[in-house]
Each structure stands twice: as structure tokens, then as C-alpha cells.
Scaffold this motif. Structure first.
Motif, mmCIF file in Angstrom:
data_model
loop_
_atom_site.group_PDB
_atom_site.id
_atom_site.type_symbol
_atom_site.label_atom_id
_atom_site.label_comp_id
_atom_site.label_asym_id
_atom_site.label_seq_id
_atom_site.Cartn_x
_atom_site.Cartn_y
_atom_site.Cartn_z
ATOM 1 N N MET A 1 0.605 -1.145 -0.233
ATOM 2 C CA MET A 1 -0.196 0.017 -0.094
ATOM 3 C C MET A 1 1.214 0.994 0.178
ATOM 4 N N LEU A 2 0.423 2.388 -0.840
ATOM 5 C CA LEU A 2 0.604 3.073 -0.752
ATOM 6 C C LEU A 2 0.131 4.871 -0.287
ATOM 7 N N LYS A 3 0.973 5.370 0.383
ATOM 8 C CA LYS A 3 -0.093 6.223 1.533
ATOM 9 C C LYS A 3 0.956 7.857 1.077
ATOM 10 N N LEU A 4 -0.025 8.983 0.588
ATOM 11 C CA LEU A 4 0.288 9.994 -0.024
ATOM 12 C C LEU A 4 -0.356 10.699 0.178
ATOM 13 N N SER A 5 -0.063 12.299 0.042
ATOM 14 C CA SER A 5 -0.533 13.329 0.661
ATOM 15 C C SER A 5 0.340 14.728 0.867
ATOM 16 N N CYS A 6 -0.884 15.541 0.186
ATOM 17 C CA CYS A 6 -0.375 16.638 -0.685
ATOM 18 C C CYS A 6 0.259 17.926 0.516
ATOM 19 N N LEU A 99 4.476 13.018 -4.705
ATOM 20 C CA LEU A 99 3.722 13.504 -3.486
ATOM 21 C C LEU A 99 4.172 12.085 -2.324
ATOM 22 N N ALA A 100 4.896 10.739 -2.750
ATOM 23 C CA ALA A 100 4.942 9.557 -2.445
ATOM 24 C C ALA A 100 6.579 10.567 -1.697
ATOM 25 N N ASP A 101 6.862 9.605 -0.600
ATOM 26 C CA ASP A 101 8.401 9.701 -0.170
ATOM 27 C C ASP A 101 9.377 8.881 -1.491
ATOM 28 N N GLU A 102 10.172 9.202 -1.530
ATOM 29 C CA GLU A 102 11.442 8.195 -2.606
ATOM 30 C C GLU A 102 11.582 7.685 -2.238
ATOM 31 N N LYS A 103 11.305 7.227 -1.035
ATOM 32 C CA LYS A 103 12.518 5.612 -0.807
ATOM 33 C C LYS A 103 11.451 5.123 -0.483
ATOM 34 N N ASP A 104 10.046 4.701 -0.898
ATOM 35 C CA ASP A 104 9.111 4.005 -1.149
ATOM 36 C C ASP A 104 9.085 3.822 -2.938
ATOM 37 N N LEU A 105 9.636 4.711 -3.734
ATOM 38 C CA LEU A 105 9.838 4.361 -4.754
ATOM 39 C C LEU A 105 10.620 3.852 -5.571
ATOM 40 N N ALA A 106 11.783 3.228 -4.804
ATOM 41 C CA ALA A 106 13.079 3.041 -4.857
ATOM 42 C C ALA A 106 13.005 1.549 -5.614
ATOM 43 N N ALA A 130 14.748 5.782 -20.070
ATOM 44 C CA ALA A 130 14.099 6.085 -18.858
ATOM 45 C C ALA A 130 15.375 5.046 -17.896
ATOM 46 N N ARG A 131 14.770 6.228 -16.465
ATOM 47 C CA ARG A 131 16.452 5.237 -15.169
ATOM 48 C C ARG A 131 15.055 5.157 -13.987
ATOM 49 N N ILE A 132 15.854 3.936 -13.615
ATOM 50 C CA ILE A 132 15.547 3.488 -12.351
ATOM 51 C C ILE A 132 15.855 4.040 -11.172
ATOM 52 N N ILE A 133 14.614 4.375 -10.294
ATOM 53 C CA ILE A 133 15.356 5.968 -8.909
ATOM 54 C C ILE A 133 15.606 4.615 -7.967
#
Length: 134
Positions: A1-6, A99-106, A130-133
Motif C-alpha cells: 500500500m502506498l500512502k501519499l498526501s499533499c 507526493l510519495a516518499d522517494e524511498k517508497d519508489l526505489a 528511462a532510469r530506475i529510481i
């Protein structure tokens, strides 16, 4: 689950899984709204909080309505317009992954479609590889 916020936290979004890829489009709408889009079926996305919507006025029949927090201005997501839904069905919505924490997108692939040069038909070209986060 990804949780994001403004930025201010008044709009919160949840999606059940990490996306396979994220698009950082260079069209004027995407670049000026500061968005990196991940796509999901609308039934898979939970948006809590009030947003304001905007559809491009320079397009005769815009396909997307961008939403943002009326308090802090963060771009949160987009929905297809009624016209696009009538043509294609309500099959896609975009969530702004900034809006996501960058570490959650690695480990997710970040793509760079050339929306400025796209005719609106067929596949996108890309402005860079393209690149990998990380």
C-alpha cells in the motif's frame, strides 16, 4: 500500500500497490503542474479530502482533469473527463508520485515521454532513456 498526501495533508491518497513505472511527461500541463504520473484503475485509488479540478482550456476536447489541493496547491491526481470516459470508459486515473516518499519508489522505472511532440495518437516518443529510481 502506498500512502501519499499533499503538502498540508488535507488531501490523502492510497493505492494498493507500487506502480510498474512512472511517467515524467514534458507536456506543458504535466511540467507546469510538477507531476510524475503513475496510473491505476479508478476503483483502486482512494482519495480523501476536497480537491479543485482543472482541464486544459487550450485543447478542444481535453481528456484529463487535473486535481489539486485548494489549500496548499499540490497537484494530487487526474481523472478522465466525461468526454474521454464516453470514448474509452473510466479505465484510468493518474496519481502524482511526487507526493510519495522517494524511498517508497526505489526500484521503479521512471520514464520521460515527449508529450510536447505527441500528436495525440499512437505511442509516445521519449526525450531520454528511462532510469530506475534509487
Amino acid at each position: 500500500m502506498l500512502k501519499l498526501s499533499c503538502l498540508c495533508g488535507q488531501v490523502r491518497i492510497e493505492i494498493p500497490k507500487r506502480p510498474d513505472f512512472i511517467n515524467e511527461c514534458n507536456c506543458t500541463l504535466c511540467s507546469k503542474s510538477g507531476a510524475r504520473w503513475a496510473y491505476s484503475h479508478p476503483s483502486e485509488v482512494s482519495v480523501v479530502g476536497t480537491t479543485k479540478g482543472y482541464s486544459r482550456e487550450d485543447k478542444e476536447d481535453p481528456a484529463a482533469e487535473i486535481h489539486f489541493c485548494p489549500n496548499c496547491g499540490s497537484t494530487t491526481h487526474f481523472n478522465l473527463t466525461a468526454s474521454a470516459v464516453s470514448k474509452f470508459g473510466n479505465v484510468q486515473m493518474g496519481v502524482n508520485m511526487r507526493l510519495a516518499d522517494e524511498k517508497d519508489l526505489a526500484g521503479i522505472e521512471l520514464r520521460y515521454p515527449d508529450g510536447r511532440a505527441w500528436s495525440g495518437k499512437g505511442a509516445f516518443g521519449y526525450v531520454q532513456e528511462a532510469r530506475i529510481i534509487g
